[in-house]
Design a protein around this motif. Sequence first.
Motif, short mmCIF file in Angstrom:
data_model
loop_
_atom_site.label_atom_id
_atom_site.label_comp_id
_atom_site.label_asym_id
_atom_site.label_seq_id
_atom_site.Cartn_x
_atom_site.Cartn_y
_atom_site.Cartn_z
N VAL A 250 1.19 -1.36 -0.54
CA VAL A 250 -0.04 0.28 -0.07
C VAL A 250 1.15 1.23 -0.44
N PHE A 251 0.57 2.35 -1.25
CA PHE A 251 1.14 3.46 -0.85
C PHE A 251 0.16 4.18 -0.61
N GLU A 252 -0.32 4.79 1.05
CA GLU A 252 -0.84 5.15 1.86
C GLU A 252 -0.93 6.60 1.88
N CYS A 253 -1.79 7.85 0.85
CA CYS A 253 -1.48 8.71 0.29
C CYS A 253 -2.34 10.05 0.82
N SER A 254 -3.32 9.55 1.58
CA SER A 254 -4.14 11.29 2.42
C SER A 254 -4.14 11.09 3.64
N ALA A 255 -3.31 10.68 4.59
CA ALA A 255 -2.47 10.07 6.11
C ALA A 255 -4.29 10.27 7.01
N ALA A 256 -4.77 10.24 6.06
CA ALA A 256 -6.01 9.72 6.51
C ALA A 256 -6.73 8.77 8.15
N ALA A 257 -7.42 8.78 8.61
CA ALA A 257 -7.53 7.34 9.71
C ALA A 257 -8.40 6.43 9.40
N PRO A 258 -9.25 7.09 8.14
CA PRO A 258 -10.09 5.57 7.94
C PRO A 258 -9.42 5.50 6.29
N ALA A 259 -8.75 5.72 6.00
CA ALA A 259 -7.80 5.51 4.64
C ALA A 259 -7.47 4.79 5.20
#
Length: 366
Positions: A250-259
Amino acid sequence: MTNPMTNRVVCLHAQDDLRLETRPVQAPAEGEVRVAILAGGICGSDLHYWLEGGIGTIRVREPIILGHEAAGRVEALGPGVTELAVGQLVAINPSHPCGTCDFCRQGLERHCTAMKFKGSAMYLPHQQGMFRDLMVIGAAQCHPLPQGIEPGAAACAEPLAVCLHAVRRAEDVAGPLTGKTVLVTGAGPIGALCIAVARQRGAARIIVTDIQDATLAVARQMGADHAVNTRTDPEGLTPWREGRGQVDLVFECSAAAPAIADAVACLRPLGTLVQVGVAGPTALPLNVMVGKEILFVGSQRFDVEFAEAVQMIGSRAIDPTPMITATFSADQAHQAFETARDRARSVKVQITFAAKGGQNNKEAMA
């Protein structure tokens, strides 16, 4: 060519106080060049400075020219500059590490403790940015591109470098992307470019999530196989959650807890989560991460990847132009920022200093 005595700059004086002003520009000194800026991209950090007066504890304390994603043509050479020529299109690296701190001596320039990063309010005096007609900068920070490349594409070298570094961090710990199932959370500019790099590196399947259909449509153009709007289709990731997770990386690009929670749910045991997006303190589902033995990897800016990004854009190995959803002239800077904040219709908004007036919006994002 714009008269240097009427050099326009897009300057932020305080929260919600963005002005188009004129500033003098000096002749390039030894080892420097003067560049006529043609295109500059509005980044999330620029929006935070404008909307909030800062980013976290970093505050705007004096007028600052914004912008750290830019390209232009060399307009004048300083003494001793032989590696560049007048008229060349160049992408400008905003990073200037000190070269002498402990991290620089270890080859970790991105962690330089005295980094001079264009358009940053971290230190006083602030590092003035690139939203201007003319800019004097070290020749070593200018990377030439071949004929035929659009300035808007060249200005995407900086965010592409961020994504190339994220992929390098992933490959260092999890091996090549070839054949992997990759999830990208957040379909903004960084997410879109992570998709493009993952496709170029041979990922077998790429899923992207966001809460805006328009940005997801752009993500598909950048190479995503599956796009899931997690707001309108909360069960859309179900196939990738099955069997304790179907995603390798995964590349997590939102920094949003749900994402982040979605990412961990979709990762298979021993999968890798590369955190690219940043925000304030964010909750992590540590119990699930530990239970699956998820490898968590942070990714900070870039080093050598800037030159690699320029080469990839110059060779057309990666085409960033589908994510450029609007372009405004410098005298429409405020409108450009207003458009960039609207994620329902914008991915990457750029400001051009080549001509006055006019607006160019992609029809798909209107």
